[in-house]
Enzyme design. Structure first.
Site, PDB file in Angstrom:
ATOM      1  N   HIS A  29       0.999  -1.216  -0.035  1.00  0.00           N
ATOM      2  CA  HIS A  29       0.024  -0.052   0.113  1.00  0.00           C
ATOM      3  C   HIS A  29       0.980   1.205  -0.042  1.00  0.00           C
ATOM      4  CE1 HIS A  29      -3.283   2.562   1.011  1.00  0.00           C
ATOM      5  NE2 HIS A  29      -2.704   3.213   1.848  1.00  0.00           N
ATOM      6  N   GLU A  30       1.967   1.506   0.914  1.00  0.00           N
ATOM      7  CA  GLU A  30       2.797   2.418   0.900  1.00  0.00           C
ATOM      8  C   GLU A  30       3.646   2.448  -0.132  1.00  0.00           C
ATOM      9  OE1 GLU A  30       2.120   4.697   3.041  1.00  0.00           O
ATOM     10  OE2 GLU A  30       0.875   3.570   4.217  1.00  0.00           O
TER      11      GLU A  30
ATOM     12  N   HIS B 262       2.024   4.564  -2.762  1.00  0.00           N
ATOM     13  CA  HIS B 262       2.038   6.231  -2.393  1.00  0.00           C
ATOM     14  C   HIS B 262       3.597   6.551  -2.963  1.00  0.00           C
ATOM     15  CE1 HIS B 262      -1.704   6.834  -0.777  1.00  0.00           C
ATOM     16  NE2 HIS B 262      -1.162   5.815   0.514  1.00  0.00           N
TER      17      HIS B 262
END
Length: 194
Positions: free
Chosen positions: A21-22, A25
């Protein structure tokens, strides 16, 4: 022992999903030239830390989430002096001041707030998009690799003896059905695979 192994596997998979998920980003932020100072999995005290380029990669104690720290996440204060934030104005001002202290003169052009709105949206949506990709991969592997249960008319197994109190499974003994009779399936000659 298997319970401990299951818990460790669960924590590993949660950590993997947080890390991905990170990354969702981090990758577009780096692609658009934003300076990312920290990539962290977990919260709290740092257990492991390594510097890769300008980004500090950390594994933290509490596996309840993660974050990336980009410079310029908070817009500078308004030039007209108007304070937005109501009763949280002091907290917002402190956060802006702390965020501003991370930005050097040469990094001013690499701040998050300098990106265009579409680029900022790509950076922010990158994490949830990665979750969707991960879900697609997991469902594909599960449905294609493992499959789903399906109803069939093929006989999978036959219970040889009628279950009774002394033999609840209906398996009988080596000598056969001692305390009960054979099941109708055995008497009629049904075989596994019929």
């Amino acid at each position: 022992m298997l319970e401990l192994l299951g818990m460790l596997l669960f924590l590993f998979l949660i950590g993997l999903s947080i890390a991905l998920h990170e990354l969702g980003h981090l990758i577009p932020a780096k692609k658009f030239g934003v300076k990312v100072t920290e990539y962290a999995i977990g919260f709290g005290p740092s257990l492991f830390s390594r510097k890769w380029g300008e980004t500090e990669v950390r594994l933290r104690l509490l596996p309840f989430g993660g974050f990336i720290r980009m410079i310029g996440m908070y817009l500078p204060a308004r030039s007209d002096g108007k304070v937005i934030g109501g009763r949280f104005a002091d907290t917002i001002a402190q956060a802006r001041e702390q965020a501003r202290s991370e930005i050097t003169a040469e990094d001013e052009a690499r701040t998050f707030y300098r990106l265009s709105v579409p680029k900022r949206l790509v950076v922010m949506i990158g994490g949830p998009f990665m979750n969707l990709v991960l879900a697609f991969v997991i469902f594909t592997v599960t449905l294609v690799g493992i499959g789903t249960p399906s109803v069939t008319t093929t006989v999978g197994s036959i219970v040889p003896c009628v279950p009774v109190e002394t033999d609840l499974s209906g398996e009988g003994t080596i000598a056969g059905c001692v305390d009960s009779a054979s099941t109708p399936a055995v008497i009629s000659g049904i075989q596994v695979g019929d």
